[in-house]
Design an enzyme around this catalytic site. Structure first.
Site: not given
Ligand SMILES: Cc1cc2nc3c(=O)[nH]c(=O)nc-3n(C[C@H](O)[C@H](O)[C@H](O)COP(=O)(O)OP(=O)(O)OC[C@H]3O[C@@H](n4cnc5c(N)ncnc54)[C@H](O)[C@@H]3O)c2cc1C
Length: 338
Positions: A165, A239, A334
């Site tokens: 992570r 998580s 996380e």
């Molecule tokens: C129901 C649920 C289940 C999940 N299951 C998992 C799982 O199984 N495994 C797992 O690893 N994660 C899981 N996650 C967490 C999440 O889905 C991941 O971390 C995902 O990659 C976040 O993507 P996002 O676009 O929503 O990021 P955001 O929440 O929009 O951003 C996350 C971080 O990344 C930065 N960021 C976003 N986009 C960019 C970019 N283009 N360039 C640079 N920085 C950027 C943001 O500034 C922030 O700091 C889960 C979340 C939920 C709600």
């Protein structure tokens, strides 16, 4: 031309569904928008936050700067040979949308990562992982723009410094690069990864003989739906805490009181599921006002409706304190606190 909005509520743009106002808000739809953005004084003079699906952030207060929503779209096959295919996806694509494209094309590599919310661009930031696979296993390159200079830079897989992570984008270079696109190297031939216990059991119990990536993808979707709350119905960010890595000595110390504690040897460290620690502290299913710990998965904090980010943060601090007091282990979040 980019459109600047002011005092913009981000409640619908984060899966916790908490309200927080961005001083300025814009959407990026084309790479050209980035050039315009980087050269604007508004961008230079303000704190910035790039946002994807908002599924790994907790807004603890209003954001006194500029929030940039990544909507860069496009998926292309850029190269292939008899064994591999290289796919470039822009960062604003939905992660599961890309997985669906890959799985339907019958390429192997991302099927275990089905149904993870969020965007392609955010996925390398925390090296998303599930069911025995991490995105680092299939990343060839990560295309970025340096925020300070607006210059393009391509990171190789190695340069991303991926870990559990973790990546360079969450550590050393946090907030310094915007991920515009990711290039994936996928297998044309079957490259099955079904060792993960829960997945293995599901396949056996349902007598599924894996022939195509869709077989795994469907299994994963079904497992995930039965275990994790859907943010559409109940606010959460998956998580909230990371699993804990410690040494054998500590494991033996805890096992004196809790012989049933699950632990897994991974290289020279030992992993303890953080959900187990939280459950043993009595938090599973507990509700505190508008927030709580999910009844099926102690790692997931939920917003029952109307919660503020501060309430969720406070709950997370109480959990960290009780795990520390009971086990002498420090939980790490996380989710990114904003
Ligand atoms: C129901 C649920 C289940 C999940 N299951 C998992 C799982 O199984 N495994 C797992 O690893 N994660 C899981 N996650 C967490 C999440 O889905 C991941 O971390 C995902 O990659 C976040 O993507 P996002 O676009 O929503 O990021 P955001 O929440 O929009 O951003 C996350 C971080 O990344 C930065 N960021 C976003 N986009 C960019 C970019 N283009 N360039 C640079 N920085 C950027 C943001 O500034 C922030 O700091 C889960 C979340 C939920 C709600």
């Amino acid at each position: 031309m980019i459109k600047i909005l002011e005092n913009y509520d981000l409640a619908k743009l984060n899966t916790f569904g908490v309200s927080a106002y961005a001083k300025f808000f814009i959407e990026i739809n084309h790479e050209d928008d980035l050039k315009e953005l980087f050269s604007s004084s508004l961008f230079k003079d303000n704190e910035k936050l790039f946002l994807g699906g908002g599924s790994n952030v907790l807004f603890t207060k209003d954001f006194n700067g500029i929030v940039i929503l990544n909507k860069l779209k496009g998926i292309d096959i850029i190269e292939e040979d008899s064994e591999y295919v290289f796919i470039r996806s822009f960062g604003g694509e939905k992660w599961h949308g890309l997985v669906t494209f890959v799985v339907d094309s019958e390429y192997w590599g991302v099927e275990n990562l089905s149904f993870i919310p969020g965007t392609v661009g955010a996925a390398p930031v925390q090296n998303i992982g599930a069911y025995g696979v991490e995105i680092k296993d299939v990343i060839e390159n990560v295309e970025t723009y340096e925020i300070e200079s607006g210059k393009k830079r391509i990171f190789t897989n190695k340069e991303c410094e991926f870990g559990y992570r973790e990546s360079i984008f969450k550590n050393k270079l946090k907030g310094k690069y915007f991920i515009s696109a990711v290039i994936f190297k996928l297998n044309k031939k079957q490259n099955l990864n079904s060792k993960y216990e829960v997945l293995k059991k599901y396949l056996e119990e349902n007598k599924i003989e894996v022939k195509i990536p869709r077989d795994i993808s469907d299994a994963i979707i079904s497992i995930r739906k039965s275990k994790l709350p859907d943010p559409v119905f109940i606010g959460n960010a998956g998580s909230f805490f990371k699993n804990v890595y410690t040494n054998q000595e500590k494991i033996e110390e805890i096992k004196k009181d809790y012989p049933d504690m699950p632990s897994f040897k991974e290289f020279e460290k030992v992993k303890i599921p953080a959900g187990w620690l939280i459950e043993k502290c009595g938090w599973k299913g507990k509700r505190v006002g508008n927030v709580g710990v999910h009844e099926k998965q102690a790692l997931v904090l939920v917003n029952y409706g109307g919660a503020t980010g501060k309430e969720i943060l406070d709950l997370s601090m109480q959990i960290i304190t009780s795990v520390e007091t009971k086990f002498g282990l420090t939980l790490e979040r996380e989710v990114n606190l904003i």
